[in-house]
Enzyme design. Structure first.
Site, mmCIF file in Angstrom:
data_model
loop_
_atom_site.group_PDB
_atom_site.id
_atom_site.type_symbol
_atom_site.label_atom_id
_atom_site.label_comp_id
_atom_site.label_asym_id
_atom_site.label_seq_id
_atom_site.Cartn_x
_atom_site.Cartn_y
_atom_site.Cartn_z
ATOM 1 C CE LYS A 45 -3.823 1.838 2.883
ATOM 2 N NZ LYS A 45 -4.825 1.847 3.920
ATOM 3 C CB SER A 89 -8.012 3.666 3.087
ATOM 4 O OG SER A 89 -7.267 3.014 3.811
ATOM 5 C CB SER A 139 -8.420 0.584 6.088
ATOM 6 O OG SER A 139 -9.012 1.995 5.852
#
Lengths: 484, 95, 479
Positions: free
Chosen positions: A76, A151, A175
């Site tokens: 990420k 997210s 997330s």
């Protein structure tokens, strides 16, 4: 090759079915082919990936490879990666090249993993749909008009579309688990302090936790073993032994006491999702687990509590983005105040600004006690609820998200509607508990996730339960047809 | 309870965020919505409940007093928007 | 000036702790390095980095707390103080707000009335220092050097117990002396390692409610503390007597103009939004740690001063001077041990001639060109009458400028006192013979002339005659 799990790829590499270079090239090809459709990546590090793959092949030949030798991974884009763009999905870090590696990145690399790139995400991890990214929304591989959740949406979409077998993510309020649920894969958020936060760009320091997104619980166990453990650079990382998570997977569910939270099946939960979750609970019961109905009386307060605590911490954490030492600086600042206000005003997107302002407001003179301190007390109540529940049960099982994937643009008008997506996941963050989402079927053709939450440091328990469930079912083997 | 434009502007100033003219109304609306939403906490009885700042009950670990960080200035300043002679530059600060 | 007014002062002293590395990072704290060469990623507030507390600062704060008879918090926490300023890289300063590490101490100074006075210490807390802004040399810009960012500070907050600038200085000097005794700070004021803010207010004598205070920022010398406070007291009294009101504000002392002026810029939007730092956990200190630190406490100035008076029979004022720093007291004790002379005589040399030369050349006692053993050699030669006090000054100067022991210099320059009675007698006879008129006058009753004869004899002997012997012989011969 791309349909295999990490475990399968490891065996293939060991047998010599293919080399790390061949594997890397194949996956880079898929990323290139589907990248534009999904918008899952912010940066693809093809060149360095091939170098790492070659090194892994050499190491394997020498018999010196680590536990992840030659296996592909993507991070990420809020994990700092030395010499590689690290944007956090924000304009303010649009040209930020990290001078150091996050501990998670370092440990993966030390274990021999090959990093293929950095995935798209909600700006500074603030969002549940990946729509707040400065680099555009990520689409859901099951239906590209839909959001993959967030997210860690880029990581989830990449794994779900079989571009990569595994990705890191971070989970502050859901997330990792929510996008895993919405894209039909596995998402593990470990206990707070289990994995170092060093090098993770902070959103809310007392809630943030790094984890993984994979297709099987077994792969999650493999990666957690590499990531977990004390890091002297993170004062909040726990000095707690790291067990062999893969070995722990064989523990049967027979005799396991599974708590089912009464409040989780209130009217907020979509009926077809509820049905899938109940079916999966029944399957576990059939396998010998016992279901125990439990109460978490304060759980309904978790979303408002979170939306005080997280913005408060974020407002302070994001003050360092001021256009002085790194990051976006506005053109021709008139004076210091103009430099700050415009650099930040231009650099941050709307949702991030809202959270910074919410956090600033709840900490400001006259409001601290009413909001921040109050929320810290309610957080204690919520945490206590879990503690009491775990005196009766080994894990708590329920839905990960209230609905299946929703359309891009559907929930952007009202922040509260968006925030309520995390209604089932936030509690684990507030209490610092480990949680995992595993695919448990489909509703109207879209994946549904089952969430398992355990006591502090009980990753072994929830991983074993998830793994055993995956032995009973094959939901996790199904992938979106367009990305077969 | 709704926030006023002035309150929102004050918070924006504290947070050093410039809001475009067109942005302000939307921010006032959404921030008010959020504040109204979290206001439900006020009704919760929390007498004798200790605030919780950390999920785990741990105490601070200490680091030995050793110099471990080398000078990386030139490398690190590649990320800086404006530097001179090793200093970071900002518009002149008047004290 | 302040007859009808009572002055109330509290000090916040910022004392840099003498660690090798910073409070939350492994960057060096050495002074004077190239700009930003000692600012690592943690000090720069880089994305993703985290603070880890330096063990040494906890030990040092504990040591200080014990030295001022304070309690050491079994659990203290760090908080973030949020504000934007270019020398504050993270946009917040990590400090302690609720639950500081040290609470409730005290120390004693000589009050204005000459009596011993207790000054309360409210608290002492750990925090990180900010960087430095350089306003000259960058055109329209300000240059930021973050080397100092993250340097550990102990902020020591007094009760508002001080009643004059003089008391404030005495208190600050006491703290200065204590931190140096404890070796937790070099106390270097030029380098900013020891500085203070003063909260000053005045109220009509007899009133219990405190007046509105002004905070004087960044006073970095004892002289400035005294001048700034005195200026501020006068300003406030004049203001009130002219019908005005004191505003609560931060004021900066301008040493060039010798005045304080308002710093409204720092006041703007002073909402620090303190909250517990989620990156740091509670600091827990157990009783065994406190006890271990207690064992390392040196003898402190007050105790040592009393001992000096008792053990060496020194004047109280001299004992106070000699115990002003650990190094000075060590020097004196070494000297006293190595000499047969009375300790007060040794003390006079240290406080008098030696201090004068050190001051003149700006040296610390550790840097003295005459060490304690060498000075003892000199004092011993006076004590055994080898040289007179007057000659001793000459020897002392030679030791300072050329080095060498007192004995070598006395030998080389032939400065040994003449104690041979027959030799002195011959000179005395010659002097009387050469001055028959004065001899007659003396015998006629002009006793004062004895001094004249002594002077003449000393002149003839180059000062080497023993003055006592000379006196005795002259009286006999002229009698």
């Amino acid at each position: 090759m791309h349909r295999q799990t990490l475990r399968g790829l490891y065996d293939g590499l060991s047998r010599g079915d293919f080399s790390s270079r061949e594997l890397t090239e194949a996956l880079l090809g898929r990323i290139e082919a589907h990248g534009a459709t999904l918008n899952a990546f912010i940066t693809v590090t093809a060149e360095s990936a091939l170098l790492q793959a070659d090194l892994a092949d050499k190491a394997r030949a020498n018999g010196t490879g680590g536990p992840l030798n030659g296996l592909p991974i993507v991070h990420k884009d809020l994990f700092c990666t030395k010499g590689v763009l690290t944007t956090c999905g924000s304009k303010i870090l649009g040209d930020f090249v990290s001078p150091y590696d996050a501990t998670v990145v370092q440990r993966m690399a030390d274990a021999g993993a090959v990093m293929l790139g950095k995935t798209n995400m909600d700006e500074f991890a603030m969002g549940s749909s990946n729509e707040t990214s400065f680099y555009g929304p990520v689409t859901n591989p099951w239906n590209t008009k839909l959001s993959p959740g967030g997210s860690s949406g880029g990581s989830a979409a990449a794994v779900a579309a079989r571009l990569v077998p595994a990705a890191t993510g971070t989970d502050t309020g859901g997330s990792i688990r929510q996008p895993a649920a919405l894209t039909g894969i596995v998402g593990l958020k470990p206990t707070y302090g289990r994995v170092s936060r060093y090098g993770m760009v902070a959103f809310a320091s007392s809630l943030d936790q790094a984890g993984v997104i994979t297709r099987s619980a077994e792969d999650a166990a493999l990666l957690l073993g590499v990531m977990a453990g004390l890091d002297k650079r993170d004062s909040t990382s726990a000095d707690h032994p790291v067990p062999d998570y893969v070995a722990g997977l064989s523990k049967p569910v027979k005799g396991l006491k599974i708590g089912v939270v009464r409040q989780h099946f209130d009217e907020g939960l979509d009926a077809s999702c509820a049905e899938r979750v109940r079916a999966s609970l029944a399957a576990l019961e059939d396998a010998g687990a016992s279901l125990v109905e439990i109460d978490l009386p304060s759980i309904g307060l978790s979303v408002p509590t979170y939306y005080v605590v997280a913005p408060a911490e974020c407002s302070s954490n994001l003050s360092r983005f001021d256009g002085v030492r790194f990051g976006h600086r506005c053109g021709d600042p008139e004076d210091l105040s103009d430099l700050y206000c415009r650099s930040r005003g231009e650099g941050f997107g709307a949702e991030v600004k809202r959270r910074i302002m919410t956090g600033t407001y709840v900490l400001s003179a006259g409001y601290y006690d009413a909001y921040y301190l109050k929320a810290q007390k309610v957080r204690q109540l919520i945490s206590r609820d879990f503690k009491n529940a775990f005196e009766k049960v080994d894990v708590i099982a329920g839905p990960t998200a209230p609905t299946t994937a929703f359309a891009i643009g559907e929930k952007t008008d009202d922040p509260i509607t968006m925030y309520l997506n995390d209604i089932y996941t936030i509690g684990a963050n507030l209490a610092g508990l480990p949680g995992i989402s595993v695919p448990c079927g489909f509703a109207d053709g879209l994946p549904v996730g089952l969430q398992l939450v355990g006591p502090h440091f009980a990753e072994e328990t929830i991983l074993a339960c998830a793994h055993q469930y995956q032995q009973l079912t094959d939901w996790h083997t199904e992938g979106p047809e367009d990305f077969a | 309870m709704s926030l006023t434009k002035q309150q929102v502007q004050h918070v924006a100033t504290l947070a050093r965020l410039e809001l475009e003219d067109g942005e302000v109304d939307d921010v006032v609306k959404k921030l008010s919505r959020i504040v109204d939403f979290v206001d439900q906490l006020q009704a919760v009885s929390t007498d004798d409940v200790l605030p919780m700042a950390h999920p785990l009950h741990m105490s601070q670990r200490l680091r030995a007093d050793d110099v471990t960080e080398p000078d990386q200035r030139d490398f690190v300043q590649q990320n800086a928007p404006s530097t001179e002679k090793g200093y970071y530059l900002v518009p002149k600060v008047i004290e | 000036m302040s007859g009808n007014w009572e002055v109330v002062i509290g000090l916040e002293i910022h004392c840099q702790l003498a660690t090798k590395s910073k409070i939350f990072s492994g960057a060096s704290t050495a002074y004077g390095a190239d700009p930003n060469s000692q600012a690592c990623l943690v000090d720069l507030g880089y994305p993703g980095v985290l603070p880890v507390l330096n063990a040494e600062v906890v030990r040092m704060a504990t040591k200080f707390g014990l030295a001022v008879n304070a309690s050491i918090a079994p659990r203290s926490i760090f908080a973030r103080k949020n504000y934007f300023y270019p020398d504050l890289p993270k946009g917040y300063q990590i400090s302690q707000y609720e639950l500081p590490i040290v609470e409730g101490g005290e120390l004693f100074i000589h009050g204005d009335d000459g009596n011993e006075k207790r000054i309360g210490i409210t608290r002492a807390h750990l925090e990180e220092d900010a960087g430095k802004s350089v306003h000259e040399g960058f055109g329209d810009s300000t240059g930021i050097d973050l080397n100092r960012a993250g340097t550990p500070l102990l902020e020591i907050v007094s009760e508002p117990d001080l009643r004059s600038a003089k008391e404030a200085v005495a208190y600050m000097k006491k703290i200065h002396s204590i931190v140096r005794y404890l070796e937790i700070s070099d106390g270097n004021m030029q380098e900013g390692s020891f500085r203070c803010d003063a909260n000053v207010s005045v109220r009509p004598r007899g009133q219990t409610k405190l007046g509105t205070r002004a905070e004087l920022k960044n006073l970095n010398s004892f002289r400035f503390v005294e001048k700034a406070i005195n200026f501020e007291i006068e300003r406030q009294i004049e203001l009130i007597e002219d019908g005005g009101e004191v505003v609560q504000e931060t004021r900066l002392y301008d040493s060039d103009k010798d005045e304080t002026r308002s710093m409204r810029s720092k006041e703007e939007a002073n909402d620090y939004r303190y909250f517990p730092d989620p990156d740091l956990l509670p600091v827990e200190i157990d009783e065994s740690f406190v006890e271990a630190v207690r064992q390392t406490l040196p003898e402190l100035p007050d105790v040592k001063q009393a001992r000096f008076v008792e053990q060496y029979d020194l004047k109280a004022a001299d004992a106070e001077i000699l115990t002003g720093s650990r190094a000075l007291s060590d020097y004196f004790e070494k000297l006293a041990a190595a000499t047969d002379a009375k300790p007060q005589v040794a003390a006079n040399w240290v406080i008098g001639d030696l201090s004068a030369l050190l001051n003149k050349e700006g040296l610390e006692i550790q840097e003295s060109r005459i060490d304690a053993d060498a000075l003892a050699g000199l004092v011993n030669r006076i004590n055994d009458n080898t040289i007179s006090g007057k000659i001793a000054k000459e020897v002392f100067d030679a030791m300072w400028s050329d080095g060498g022991s007192a004995d070598d210099i006395i030998e080389a320059k032939g400065l040994k006192q003449i104690t041979d009675t027959s030799a002195i007698e011959a000179i005395v006879d010659a002097v009387i013979a050469a001055n028959p008129g004065q001899a007659a006058d003396y015998r006629g009753g002009k006793d004062k002339l004895l001094g004249f004869f002594v002077g003449q004899v000393m002149k003839e002997t180059g000062g080497k005659a023993n003055p006592g012997q000379v006196n005795k012989l002259l009286k006999e011969k002229l009698g």
